[in-house]
Each structure stands twice: as C-alpha cells, then as structure tokens.
Design a protein around this motif. Structure first.
Motif, mmCIF file in Angstrom:
data_model
loop_
_atom_site.group_PDB
_atom_site.id
_atom_site.type_symbol
_atom_site.label_atom_id
_atom_site.label_comp_id
_atom_site.label_asym_id
_atom_site.label_seq_id
_atom_site.Cartn_x
_atom_site.Cartn_y
_atom_site.Cartn_z
ATOM 1 N N ALA A 1 -64.983 70.987 67.365
ATOM 2 C CA ALA A 1 -65.583 69.557 67.298
ATOM 3 C C ALA A 1 -66.312 69.292 68.628
ATOM 4 C CB ALA A 1 -64.404 68.536 67.163
ATOM 5 N N TYR A 2 -67.405 68.623 68.644
ATOM 6 C CA TYR A 2 -68.047 68.134 69.845
ATOM 7 C C TYR A 2 -67.753 66.524 69.811
ATOM 8 C CZ TYR A 2 -71.744 66.808 73.266
ATOM 9 O OH TYR A 2 -72.215 66.324 74.331
ATOM 10 N N ALA A 3 -66.710 66.292 70.460
ATOM 11 C CA ALA A 3 -66.263 64.745 70.332
ATOM 12 C C ALA A 3 -65.974 64.479 71.957
ATOM 13 C CB ALA A 3 -65.260 64.638 69.352
ATOM 14 N N PRO A 4 -66.797 64.434 72.715
ATOM 15 C CA PRO A 4 -66.577 64.085 74.310
ATOM 16 C C PRO A 4 -66.377 62.519 74.393
ATOM 17 C CG PRO A 4 -69.125 64.223 73.875
ATOM 18 C CD PRO A 4 -68.285 64.729 72.681
ATOM 19 N N TYR A 5 -66.929 61.588 73.472
ATOM 20 C CA TYR A 5 -66.797 60.403 73.631
ATOM 21 C C TYR A 5 -65.309 59.643 72.931
ATOM 22 C CZ TYR A 5 -71.326 61.060 74.881
ATOM 23 O OH TYR A 5 -72.378 61.606 75.672
ATOM 24 N N SER A 6 -65.102 60.286 71.634
ATOM 25 C CA SER A 6 -63.726 59.753 71.265
ATOM 26 C C SER A 6 -62.745 60.626 71.570
ATOM 27 C CB SER A 6 -63.938 59.802 69.772
ATOM 28 O OG SER A 6 -63.878 61.007 69.129
ATOM 29 N N GLU A 7 -63.193 62.076 71.879
ATOM 30 C CA GLU A 7 -61.925 62.906 71.847
ATOM 31 C C GLU A 7 -61.066 63.071 70.917
ATOM 32 O OE1 GLU A 7 -60.065 62.090 75.863
ATOM 33 O OE2 GLU A 7 -61.831 62.929 77.030
ATOM 34 N N PHE A 8 -61.480 62.715 69.608
ATOM 35 C CA PHE A 8 -60.828 62.802 68.372
ATOM 36 C C PHE A 8 -61.520 63.973 67.682
ATOM 37 C CE2 PHE A 8 -59.767 61.663 64.159
ATOM 38 C CZ PHE A 8 -58.368 61.262 64.142
ATOM 39 N N ASN B 1 -67.138 67.382 63.595
ATOM 40 C CA ASN B 1 -67.572 66.099 64.101
ATOM 41 C C ASN B 1 -68.518 66.381 65.189
ATOM 42 O OD1 ASN B 1 -65.164 66.053 65.049
ATOM 43 N ND2 ASN B 1 -65.159 64.019 65.823
ATOM 44 N N VAL B 2 -69.629 65.822 65.326
ATOM 45 C CA VAL B 2 -70.502 66.138 66.323
ATOM 46 C C VAL B 2 -71.117 64.642 66.958
ATOM 47 C CG1 VAL B 2 -72.891 67.109 67.279
ATOM 48 C CG2 VAL B 2 -71.384 68.303 65.469
ATOM 49 N N GLU B 3 -70.768 64.273 68.096
ATOM 50 C CA GLU B 3 -70.847 62.992 68.562
ATOM 51 C C GLU B 3 -72.262 62.947 69.510
ATOM 52 O OE1 GLU B 3 -67.308 61.687 70.424
ATOM 53 O OE2 GLU B 3 -66.532 61.335 68.442
ATOM 54 N N LEU C 1 -75.033 57.467 66.220
ATOM 55 C CA LEU C 1 -75.665 58.912 65.722
ATOM 56 C C LEU C 1 -74.773 60.027 65.473
ATOM 57 C CD1 LEU C 1 -79.005 59.172 68.046
ATOM 58 C CD2 LEU C 1 -78.729 58.216 65.813
ATOM 59 N N GLY C 2 -73.473 59.862 65.898
ATOM 60 C CA GLY C 2 -72.683 60.740 65.674
ATOM 61 C C GLY C 2 -72.258 61.036 63.935
ATOM 62 N N LEU C 3 -72.177 62.396 63.900
ATOM 63 C CA LEU C 3 -71.954 62.820 62.466
ATOM 64 C C LEU C 3 -70.360 63.110 62.278
ATOM 65 C CD1 LEU C 3 -74.825 65.281 62.504
ATOM 66 C CD2 LEU C 3 -74.725 63.139 61.174
ATOM 67 N N CYS C 4 -69.982 62.795 61.135
ATOM 68 C CA CYS C 4 -68.547 63.117 60.946
ATOM 69 C C CYS C 4 -68.389 64.656 60.323
ATOM 70 C CB CYS C 4 -68.019 62.309 59.547
ATOM 71 S SG CYS C 4 -67.659 60.529 60.307
ATOM 72 N N ALA C 5 -67.099 65.231 60.515
ATOM 73 C CA ALA C 5 -67.084 66.525 60.126
ATOM 74 C C ALA C 5 -67.331 66.597 58.484
ATOM 75 C CB ALA C 5 -65.380 66.956 60.355
#
Ligand code: THU
Length: 121
Positions: A17-24, A42-44, A50-54
């Motif tokens: 995952a690319y989730a540097p903002y939520s770290e989720f 997920n790609v934030e 604009l983030g996309l869910c997995a």
C-alpha cells in the motif's frame, strides 16, 4: 483457493500500500470464477480526496483484464469495506466478501453490506 487463502493474499499484498497519510495499509485479493486472483492496495495522494481504496484498484485491474459483473466469486480485504466500496462490491455482483473487523473474520454478501442498494441497471 479457500477463503482463508484469499484473505492471506490480501494481508500480504497490503504491505505494498501507498498510505503515507493515514498509515493504514489495505490489501485486497479478488477471486474470479475461473480461479484467477487479482490484487489491489490503497494509493493515497497529498490531495487527500484523490486517494484510491484497495477495492477500487483490485476491481479496476480485473476489469482492465476483461472481467466484469458476474465473473467474480469472492473478495477478501484486511479491513471493513468503506461505504463507497460497498457500492462497488454490489456493482460487481460478488458472491461473498471476507474481511477483518475488530479482530474477527467476517463473511457477508454485498446485499448484507449495503441493504436497499441504489442500482439503476
Ligand atoms: N481504505 C481502503 O483502501 N478500503 C476500505 O474499504 C477502507 C479504507 C483506505 C483508504 C485510505 O487510504 C485508508 O484506508 C484510510 O482510510
């Protein structure tokens, strides 16, 4: 592929995952009726909405490969699907969704996840 195996695939791919903002980190594995498995994460984005869910990414990958509503058996995800993703799960007519929620593994149909669903088809 068992449901446990599919959820293990989802757990494993979540590491990408690319989730540097939520770290989720969210990972999804989709099982098509022909046995093919598609994955998504997920790609934030710095512009948060604009983030996309997995789920969106896994479904988008499958559709790109020529699969569509009715071609899917199950989707596994390491989190409880968000409201918007529940509409996607309905649209693609999955038989069942396997997900982790509060330490439990839960299996539900799209209709159970989103009752009285909006559907124009
Ligand atoms: N997320 C998903 O990828 N799928 C869901 O069904 C729940 C939420 C992501 C969106 C965001 O990148 C992060 O999890 C925190 O909400």
């Amino acid at each position: 592929m068992t449901d446990d195996d599919l959820l293990s695939r989802a757990d494993a791919i979540a590491e990408r995952a690319y989730a540097p903002y939520s770290e989720f980190n969210v990972g999804v594995a989709v099982l098509a009726r022909d046995g093919t498995v598609f994955e998504g994460v997920n790609v934030e984005n710095a512009a948060y909405p604009l983030g996309l869910c997995a789920e969106e990414n896994a479904i988008g990958t499958a559709v790109t490969q020529g699969y569509g509503p009715g071609d899917f058996e199950a989707l596994a995800v390491n989190a409880s699907p968000c409201g918007g993703c529940r509409q996607w799960l309905w649209q693609m007519k999955f038989d069942r969704i396997i997900f982790r929620n509060a330490g439990q593994v839960v299996t539900m149909s799209p209709a159970e996840l989103l009752p009285e669903t909006f559907d124009d088809l």
